[in-house]
Scaffold this motif. Structure first.
Motif, mmCIF file in Angstrom:
data_model
loop_
_atom_site.group_PDB
_atom_site.id
_atom_site.type_symbol
_atom_site.label_atom_id
_atom_site.label_comp_id
_atom_site.label_asym_id
_atom_site.label_seq_id
_atom_site.Cartn_x
_atom_site.Cartn_y
_atom_site.Cartn_z
ATOM 1 N N PRO A 1 23.858 -0.631 8.126
ATOM 2 C CA PRO A 1 23.297 0.568 7.475
ATOM 3 C C PRO A 1 21.945 0.277 6.831
ATOM 4 C CG PRO A 1 25.608 0.266 6.882
ATOM 5 C CD PRO A 1 25.182 -0.991 7.574
ATOM 6 N N PHE A 2 21.090 1.303 6.801
ATOM 7 C CA PHE A 2 19.764 1.167 6.211
ATOM 8 C C PHE A 2 19.792 1.521 4.725
ATOM 9 C CE2 PHE A 2 18.446 2.643 10.652
ATOM 10 C CZ PHE A 2 18.296 1.349 11.115
ATOM 11 N N HIS A 3 18.992 0.812 3.938
ATOM 12 C CA HIS A 3 18.778 1.124 2.528
ATOM 13 C C HIS A 3 17.371 0.666 2.168
ATOM 14 C CE1 HIS A 3 20.562 1.335 -1.809
ATOM 15 N NE2 HIS A 3 19.260 1.555 -1.828
ATOM 16 N N PRO A 4 16.355 1.405 2.622
ATOM 17 C CA PRO A 4 14.968 0.968 2.432
ATOM 18 C C PRO A 4 14.573 0.913 0.965
ATOM 19 C CG PRO A 4 15.046 3.236 3.206
ATOM 20 C CD PRO A 4 16.450 2.709 3.300
ATOM 21 N N ARG A 5 13.642 0.003 0.651
ATOM 22 C CA ARG A 5 13.242 -0.225 -0.737
ATOM 23 C C ARG A 5 11.749 0.007 -0.962
ATOM 24 N NH1 ARG A 5 16.417 -1.316 -5.070
ATOM 25 N NH2 ARG A 5 15.665 -3.425 -5.521
ATOM 26 N N SER A 6 11.104 0.713 -0.052
ATOM 27 C CA SER A 6 9.682 1.038 -0.210
ATOM 28 C C SER A 6 9.400 2.327 0.554
ATOM 29 C CB SER A 6 8.806 -0.085 0.363
ATOM 30 O OG SER A 6 8.973 -0.183 1.766
ATOM 31 N N PRO A 7 8.335 3.055 0.203
ATOM 32 C CA PRO A 7 7.972 4.228 0.992
ATOM 33 C C PRO A 7 7.750 3.878 2.470
ATOM 34 C CG PRO A 7 6.824 4.279 -1.099
ATOM 35 C CD PRO A 7 7.498 2.937 -1.023
ATOM 36 N N TYR A 8 7.230 2.700 2.731
ATOM 37 C CA TYR A 8 7.064 2.247 4.112
ATOM 38 C C TYR A 8 8.411 2.146 4.815
ATOM 39 C CZ TYR A 8 6.361 -1.016 7.996
ATOM 40 O OH TYR A 8 6.373 -1.620 9.224
ATOM 41 N N GLY A 9 9.385 1.508 4.159
ATOM 42 C CA GLY A 9 10.715 1.376 4.734
ATOM 43 C C GLY A 9 11.369 2.720 4.972
ATOM 44 N N VAL A 10 11.208 3.637 4.025
ATOM 45 C CA VAL A 10 11.775 4.986 4.166
ATOM 46 C C VAL A 10 11.155 5.696 5.367
ATOM 47 C CG1 VAL A 10 11.947 7.257 3.087
ATOM 48 C CG2 VAL A 10 12.323 5.198 1.708
ATOM 49 N N ALA A 11 9.835 5.583 5.493
ATOM 50 C CA ALA A 11 9.141 6.234 6.611
ATOM 51 C C ALA A 11 9.588 5.646 7.947
ATOM 52 C CB ALA A 11 7.629 6.089 6.445
ATOM 53 N N LYS A 12 9.792 4.343 7.986
ATOM 54 C CA LYS A 12 10.253 3.703 9.215
ATOM 55 C C LYS A 12 11.670 4.147 9.588
ATOM 56 C CE LYS A 12 7.037 1.045 11.011
ATOM 57 N NZ LYS A 12 6.573 1.244 12.413
ATOM 58 N N VAL A 13 12.513 4.390 8.586
ATOM 59 C CA VAL A 13 13.855 4.904 8.870
ATOM 60 C C VAL A 13 13.761 6.279 9.532
ATOM 61 C CG1 VAL A 13 16.000 5.744 7.845
ATOM 62 C CG2 VAL A 13 15.032 3.571 7.085
ATOM 63 N N TYR A 14 12.881 7.117 9.008
ATOM 64 C CA TYR A 14 12.684 8.442 9.630
ATOM 65 C C TYR A 14 12.224 8.271 11.074
ATOM 66 C CZ TYR A 14 10.855 13.112 10.576
ATOM 67 O OH TYR A 14 10.610 14.335 11.151
ATOM 68 N N GLY A 15 11.209 7.432 11.283
ATOM 69 C CA GLY A 15 10.695 7.226 12.635
ATOM 70 C C GLY A 15 11.760 6.706 13.585
ATOM 71 N N HIS A 16 12.613 5.835 13.063
ATOM 72 C CA HIS A 16 13.694 5.285 13.873
ATOM 73 C C HIS A 16 14.678 6.377 14.288
ATOM 74 C CE1 HIS A 16 16.575 2.187 15.179
ATOM 75 N NE2 HIS A 16 17.502 2.965 14.660
ATOM 76 N N THR B 1 0.830 -1.213 0.000
ATOM 77 C CA THR B 1 0.000 0.000 0.000
ATOM 78 C C THR B 1 0.859 1.256 0.000
ATOM 79 O OG1 THR B 1 -1.818 -1.117 1.142
ATOM 80 C CG2 THR B 1 -1.744 1.276 1.312
ATOM 81 N N SER B 2 2.045 1.188 0.594
ATOM 82 C CA SER B 2 2.880 2.384 0.693
ATOM 83 C C SER B 2 3.321 2.894 -0.671
ATOM 84 C CB SER B 2 4.086 2.123 1.592
ATOM 85 O OG SER B 2 5.094 1.359 0.944
ATOM 86 N N PHE B 3 3.400 2.024 -1.659
ATOM 87 C CA PHE B 3 3.746 2.481 -3.009
ATOM 88 C C PHE B 3 2.607 3.300 -3.617
ATOM 89 C CE2 PHE B 3 6.747 -1.067 -2.597
ATOM 90 C CZ PHE B 3 7.906 -0.491 -3.096
ATOM 91 N N GLY B 4 1.375 2.931 -3.297
ATOM 92 C CA GLY B 4 0.224 3.656 -3.829
ATOM 93 C C GLY B 4 -0.156 4.867 -3.004
ATOM 94 N N GLN B 5 0.236 4.875 -1.720
ATOM 95 C CA GLN B 5 -0.094 5.985 -0.824
ATOM 96 C C GLN B 5 1.165 6.438 -0.071
ATOM 97 O OE1 GLN B 5 -3.249 4.267 1.601
ATOM 98 N NE2 GLN B 5 -4.799 4.982 0.187
ATOM 99 N N PRO B 6 2.162 6.906 -0.813
ATOM 100 C CA PRO B 6 3.436 7.253 -0.162
ATOM 101 C C PRO B 6 3.349 8.452 0.762
ATOM 102 C CG PRO B 6 3.456 7.936 -2.464
ATOM 103 C CD PRO B 6 2.216 7.116 -2.277
ATOM 104 N N VAL B 7 2.529 9.438 0.435
ATOM 105 C CA VAL B 7 2.438 10.641 1.266
ATOM 106 C C VAL B 7 1.734 10.318 2.585
ATOM 107 C CG1 VAL B 7 1.536 12.974 1.438
ATOM 108 C CG2 VAL B 7 2.525 12.183 -0.719
ATOM 109 N N LEU B 8 0.616 9.592 2.507
ATOM 110 C CA LEU B 8 -0.087 9.190 3.725
ATOM 111 C C LEU B 8 0.817 8.325 4.601
ATOM 112 C CD1 LEU B 8 -2.641 8.978 5.456
ATOM 113 C CD2 LEU B 8 -3.279 6.954 4.114
ATOM 114 N N THR B 9 1.574 7.431 3.976
ATOM 115 C CA THR B 9 2.502 6.587 4.727
ATOM 116 C C THR B 9 3.528 7.442 5.462
ATOM 117 O OG1 THR B 9 2.225 4.753 3.160
ATOM 118 C CG2 THR B 9 4.196 4.732 4.537
#
Length: 330
Positions: A145-160, A91-99
């Motif tokens: 090191p982190f290298h996220p591959r989805s908007p969800y992963g990117v958002a989780k890196v920020y939260g972390h 879902t994060s690919f379709g709703q990246p901003v909300l994620t």
């Protein structure tokens, strides 16, 4: 002077898989549990229906910091567990901003609310193995090191990292659990593990003919959610906050999951599974498998449910659910 507050915990995302298991665990520990729930006409309380007479439910939204401040002021928890997020990778690919708004900035709003209301509150952030994405080493540790591959992963890196920042900037007792995939009969049907076990039960009972999946070679480190919530609690009982990888230390493919799930009911997965390009991710993660040495050494945490037992548990629960023997697992 000792703190006379009751052991009270606030859980965001309490209606989800992890929230329901954590609420059970904390109630058994003698906590008062407050669940933070968004105002919505569509909120499902199925996973916590058996607990509702023992819980306090309060309205709040990770998109609205004022509501978070109000909830903290009203209930004065000693511990806050942030499990709420837009947590489905596809879902994060379709709703990246909300994620990003919920899974990333939502963490900031909750941390800032704690800083304003009561900096002594202990905070747990649900980080994710999806942060590793295109992995730099196998297995992954807290220092990988982190290298996220989805908007969800990117958002989780920020939260972390915002959790680390508030810990270092404001001396908050804020810890992150970098949890690898953890499943259960309460997993949502949109997740591949539950999709598989529900389909296996449906095929076994003659209600479905095939199961369409994406990449069968994708590999994950899967454990049982009921085991993993114990690690969350243990993190907040430590004198010093820190970040911990929580995992099984084993890796299994989607194909292997299918093979075990169908075999549990005496079937051959190859007769029913169809690979469908529609279920392929735009960008797939590499080999996710963790090293939980720090959690085992510092927290004394151990997983109790193995991979084969987890698959069997989920299949059996879905058979019972479809036969009307269980309620509130979907």
């Amino acid at each position: 002077m000792t703190d006379q507050r009751p052991r009270r915990a606030l859980i965001s995302g309490i209606t989800g898989q992890d929230g329901s298991y954590l609420a059970e665990f904390l109630l058994d520990k003698g906590y008062e549990v407050v669940g933070l729930v968004r105002r919505s006409s569509m909120v499902s309380f199925e996973r916590i229906a058996h607990l509702q007479d023992r819980l306090t439910i309060v309205s709040g939204d990770l998109l609205d910091e004022a509501s978070l401040i109000e909830a903290l002021q009203q209930h004065r928890p000693a511990e806050v567990y942030n499990l709420a997020a837009q947590s489905f990778v596809q879902t994060s690919f379709g709703q990246p901003v909300l994620t990003g708004e919920t899974t990333a900035l939502g963490v900031t709003r909750l941390l800032d609310a704690i800083r304003i209301v009561d900096p002594s509150i202990r905070f747990y952030q649900a980080s994710s193995s999806e942060m590793f994405g295109k992995v730099r080493e196998v297995p992954q540790t807290e220092d990988t090191p982190f290298h996220p591959r989805s908007p969800y992963g990117v958002a989780k890196v920020y939260g972390h990292w915002i959790t680390v920042n508030y810990r270092e900037s404001y001396d908050l007792h804020a810890s992150s659990g970098i949890l690898f995939n953890h499943e259960s009969p309460r997993r949502g049907l949109e997740f591949v593990t539950r999709k598989i076990t529900h389909a296996v039960a449906s095929i076994y009972l003659g209600r479905q003919r095939e199961l369409r999946l994406g990449n069968l070679e994708a590999k994950r480190d899967w454990g049982y959610a009921g085991d993993y919530v114990k690690a969350m609690w243990l993190m907040l009982q430590q004198d010093q906050p820190d970040d911990y990888v929580v995992c099984s230390g084993e890796t299994h493919s989607v194909r292997e999951f299918c093979e075990l799930a169908f075999a549990h009911l005496g079937m051959d997965y190859q007769e029913f599974v169809v690979v469908d390009e529609a279920f392929m991710r735009p960008a797939e993660v590499d080999l996710l498998v963790g090293n939980a040495d720090r959690a085992e050494r510092t927290l004394g945490w151990r997983r109790e449910v193995g991979f084969g037992d987890l698959v069997a548990m989920m299949v059996d629960a879905d058979v019972d659910l479809l036969q009307g023997k269980l309620k509130g697992l979907s």
